[in-house]
Design an enzyme around this catalytic site. Structure first.
Site, PDB file in Angstrom:
ATOM      1  N   GLU A  29       0.853  -1.188   0.000  1.00 32.51           N
ATOM      2  CA  GLU A  29       0.000   0.000   0.000  1.00 32.51           C
ATOM      3  C   GLU A  29       0.892   1.241   0.000  1.00 32.51           C
ATOM      4  O   GLU A  29       1.994   1.227   0.572  1.00 32.51           O
ATOM      5  CB  GLU A  29      -0.877  -0.017   1.265  1.00 32.51           C
ATOM      6  N   ASN A  74      -6.708   1.511   2.783  1.00 34.28           N
ATOM      7  CA  ASN A  74      -7.421   2.781   2.940  1.00 34.28           C
ATOM      8  C   ASN A  74      -6.959   3.827   1.924  1.00 34.28           C
ATOM      9  O   ASN A  74      -7.722   4.693   1.522  1.00 34.28           O
ATOM     10  CB  ASN A  74      -7.212   3.313   4.362  1.00 34.28           C
ATOM     11  N   GLU A 175     -12.542  -2.122   2.317  1.00 32.83           N
ATOM     12  CA  GLU A 175     -13.200  -1.918   3.623  1.00 32.83           C
ATOM     13  C   GLU A 175     -14.277  -0.836   3.561  1.00 32.83           C
ATOM     14  O   GLU A 175     -14.308   0.082   4.392  1.00 32.83           O
ATOM     15  CB  GLU A 175     -12.160  -1.574   4.706  1.00 32.83           C
ATOM     16  N   GLU A 296      -6.368  -9.202   3.510  1.00 33.58           N
ATOM     17  CA  GLU A 296      -5.474  -8.626   4.513  1.00 33.58           C
ATOM     18  C   GLU A 296      -5.562  -9.527   5.741  1.00 33.58           C
ATOM     19  O   GLU A 296      -6.658  -9.726   6.278  1.00 33.58           O
ATOM     20  CB  GLU A 296      -5.886  -7.196   4.908  1.00 33.58           C
ATOM     21  N   GLN A 367       1.348  -6.396   5.666  1.00 30.85           N
ATOM     22  CA  GLN A 367       1.678  -6.102   4.286  1.00 30.85           C
ATOM     23  C   GLN A 367       3.006  -6.775   3.945  1.00 30.85           C
ATOM     24  O   GLN A 367       3.431  -7.654   4.687  1.00 30.85           O
ATOM     25  CB  GLN A 367       1.719  -4.605   4.096  1.00 30.85           C
TER      26      GLN A 367
HETATM   27  O1  AHR Z   1      -3.051  -2.651   6.184  1.00 35.59           O
HETATM   28  C1  AHR Z   1      -3.299  -1.460   6.860  1.00 35.59           C
HETATM   29  C2  AHR Z   1      -4.749  -1.026   6.762  1.00 35.59           C
HETATM   30  O2  AHR Z   1      -5.551  -1.944   7.435  1.00 35.59           O
HETATM   31  C3  AHR Z   1      -5.327  -0.984   5.379  1.00 35.59           C
HETATM   32  O3  AHR Z   1      -5.053   0.203   4.737  1.00 35.59           O
HETATM   33  C4  AHR Z   1      -6.792  -1.133   5.632  1.00 35.59           C
HETATM   34  O4  AHR Z   1      -7.446  -1.766   4.569  1.00 35.59           O
HETATM   35  C5  AHR Z   1      -6.860  -1.940   6.924  1.00 35.59           C
HETATM   36  O5  AHR Z   1      -7.710  -1.359   7.840  1.00 35.59           O
END
Ligand code: AHR
Length: 520
Positions: A29, A74, A175, A296, A367
């Site tokens: 991300e 996000n 989300e 995730e 991640q």
């Molecule tokens: O991985 C970090 C955040 O966790 C991501 O941006 C979001 O999708 C989740 O809440």
């Protein structure tokens, strides 16, 4: 004192499902230093001609990651993908509202696809269904996947990429149930928007596979009800339902025992998602089965987020950071330092993940680098494998094949999820290699456990390898000074054990037991 024993039964004739290679996927991300100085750092001694860190690529290849989700998270809900293409000097710097950072767009869509090719993985894209339009989602598919002769596909060619990218997996937002999401919608509105986006995206490329944004956070009032509502509208239009699952033990809030038992909660979570899917499938009398995309998952202790536990997320409208001033470029945020306990917990979660191989067909560890990640890089410096790198590496290496049903009979311990056997395990049969691998977590904090495996219908088996992750200090972490504090070790296999059926699982350990089997 008599030894604690666990009896474990697994049978070749009772398959659960084939492990999809895509469950060993990951996620990058535009957040903190994941992209900038994680994947991309021009001028770094390890940077290639495009500025991609070759040391990171080497580890991604070692992990065997098939698919990488991008660009958020996000972040995607604030992202205008057109900012990230074309000559770098023309790309705008933008405020990223999701993480209160400045996005330079120096690394964008085309760079990501190039990076994936070099790292040996496929891109998995998320479209912005928060603050962007369905038309923009269509244009993005056109830019990526249309061969040429239209505005957006010709622009890709002009930007140096003659061949279409053929990106197959597309997430319809991220989300979208969460009030913290930019452009958050209620289930009805999300379903309408996702339906129309899916329609346009498939008109552009009918071969793509679509993933709807399902519910993830058990504390939200919309949990699962969201899935029911959106699935009733989207059933024919999607291939996967996404869910996310993070487990935390911030400041020891749940304690060692309960944290280790997170595998049980992930099991409940996946059953919940599956129940919503099964309910709607039955209600709509559909033959088609929608699979689960756990895009995730991880342990995440929220070290620099002003929240004490996940429940507080319910009222949140943003993720608040403590470690960075607002509007920095690539600040060092969400840089979790993972301990042995975190690695054991992740090992337990991976057992649950594999047990759901019949329905979880994509899973992305969240991640990949620097941000809640198994890999840490230093700006202008080296690279580190965190403790959690190892269980992920070992499942990616050895959990290939068919998961079979299994039962464990062992002494129990008390957890916030009820009484659980001290050993949690899963068996994967790799028919091609005539190997059976058992992944086993011993949650007993005081004692080693003698593990008896009854492996029905596998013929003559022999234990070939026993790898253990354990240690005397649960809080130990790998650091740049001491990179090998938490690494798995090979156990010497005794003559008795080589016959396969009896072995010791050290107290508080995650184990990989690899047996050869007879050909059928
Ligand atoms: O991985 C970090 C955040 O966790 C991501 O941006 C979001 O999708 C989740 O809440």
């Amino acid at each position: 004192m008599s030894l604690k024993k666990a009896e474990y039964f697994a049978d070749r004739e009772f398959p659960i499902g084939e492990v999809d290679d895509k469950v060993f996927s990951s996620f990058t991300e535009h957040l903190g230093r994941c992209i900038y100085s994680g994947l991309y750092e021009p001028g770094h001694p390890e940077a290639d001609e495009q500025g991609f860190r070759k040391d990171t690529i080497k580890l991604v290849r070692e992990l065997g990651i098939p698919l990488v989700r991008y660009p958020g998270g996000n972040f995607v809900s604030c992202f205008d993908w057109t900012d990230s293409i074309g000559p770098k000097k023309n790309r705008p710097k933008r405020m990223d509202y999701a993480w209160a950072s400045v996005e330079t767009n120096e690394f964008g869509l085309d760079e990501f696809v190039d990076w994936c090719r070099k790292a040996g993985c496929e891109p998995m894209m998320a479209v912005n269904l928060g603050t962007d339009s369905i038309r923009s989602a269509g244009y993005l598919v056109e830019y990526c996947n249309h061969p040429g002769g239209t505005y957006w596909s010709d622009l890709r060619i002009k930007n140096g990429h003659k061949e279409p990218y053929h990106i197959k997996y597309w997430c319809l937002g991220n989300e979208m149930e969460g009030p913290w999401q930019a452009g958050h919608l209620d289930a009805e509105d999300y379903a309408k928007k996702a339906l129309e986006a899916a329609k346009i995206m498939r008109w552009v490329d009918p071969t793509i596979r679509l993933i709807a944004s399902g519910s993830s956070y058990e504390m939200l009032p919309s949990y699962l009800e969201w899935d029911r509502k959106i699935l009733l509208e989207l059933y024919d239009s999607i291939d996967y339902l996404s869910t996310h699952a993070y487990y935390m033990n911030k400041n020891n809030s749940v304690g060692t025992t309960n944290f280790l038992a997170s595998y049980k909660q992930l099991d409940t979570h996946l059953r919940g998602t599956q129940s919503a899917l099964d309910f709607v499938q039955a209600k709509l009398r559909k033959k088609k089965t929608i699979q689960i995309c756990l895009d995730e998952w991880n342990v995440w202790n929220f070290s620099d987020i002003v929240l004490d536990n996940m429940d507080d997320l319910a009222g949140m409208t943003t993720f608040k950071m403590t470690s960075a001033q607002p509007w920095e470029i690539a600040p060092s945020i969400l840089e979790e330092k993972y301990s042995l306990l975190d690695a054991l917990t992740l090992g337990g979660l991976s057992i649950t993940l594999l047990k759901h191989s019949d329905r979880v067909k994509i899973a992305c560890l969240a991640q990949l680098v620097n941000v809640i990640a198994p890999i840490t890089t230093k700006r202008n410096g080296g690279i580190l494998k965190q403790s959690t790198y190892y269980p992920f590496l070992l499942i990616s290496k050895y959990a290939r094949g068919i998961v079979v049903k299994s039962v464990v009979r062992a002494p129990e311990y008390e957890s916030m999820y009820g009484r659980l056997p001290v050993v949690e395990a899963v068996t994967v049969h790799n028919e091609k290699e005539n190997m059976v691998t058992i992944f086993a977590l011993n949650c007993d904090q005081q004692e080693d456990v003698e593990f008896h495996a009854e492996l029905g219908h596998f013929g003559k088996i022999a234990l070939k390898q026993h790898i253990v992750l354990d240690g005397s200090d649960l809080s130990a972490c790998n650091t740049f000074q001491h990179p090998d504090r938490v690494v798995p070790r090979e156990v010497k296999i005794g003559a008795g054990e080589a016959k396969g059926l009896r072995t010791m699982l050290p107290k508080l350990s995650w184990n990989v037991l690899r047996y050869s089997t007879e050909k059928k």
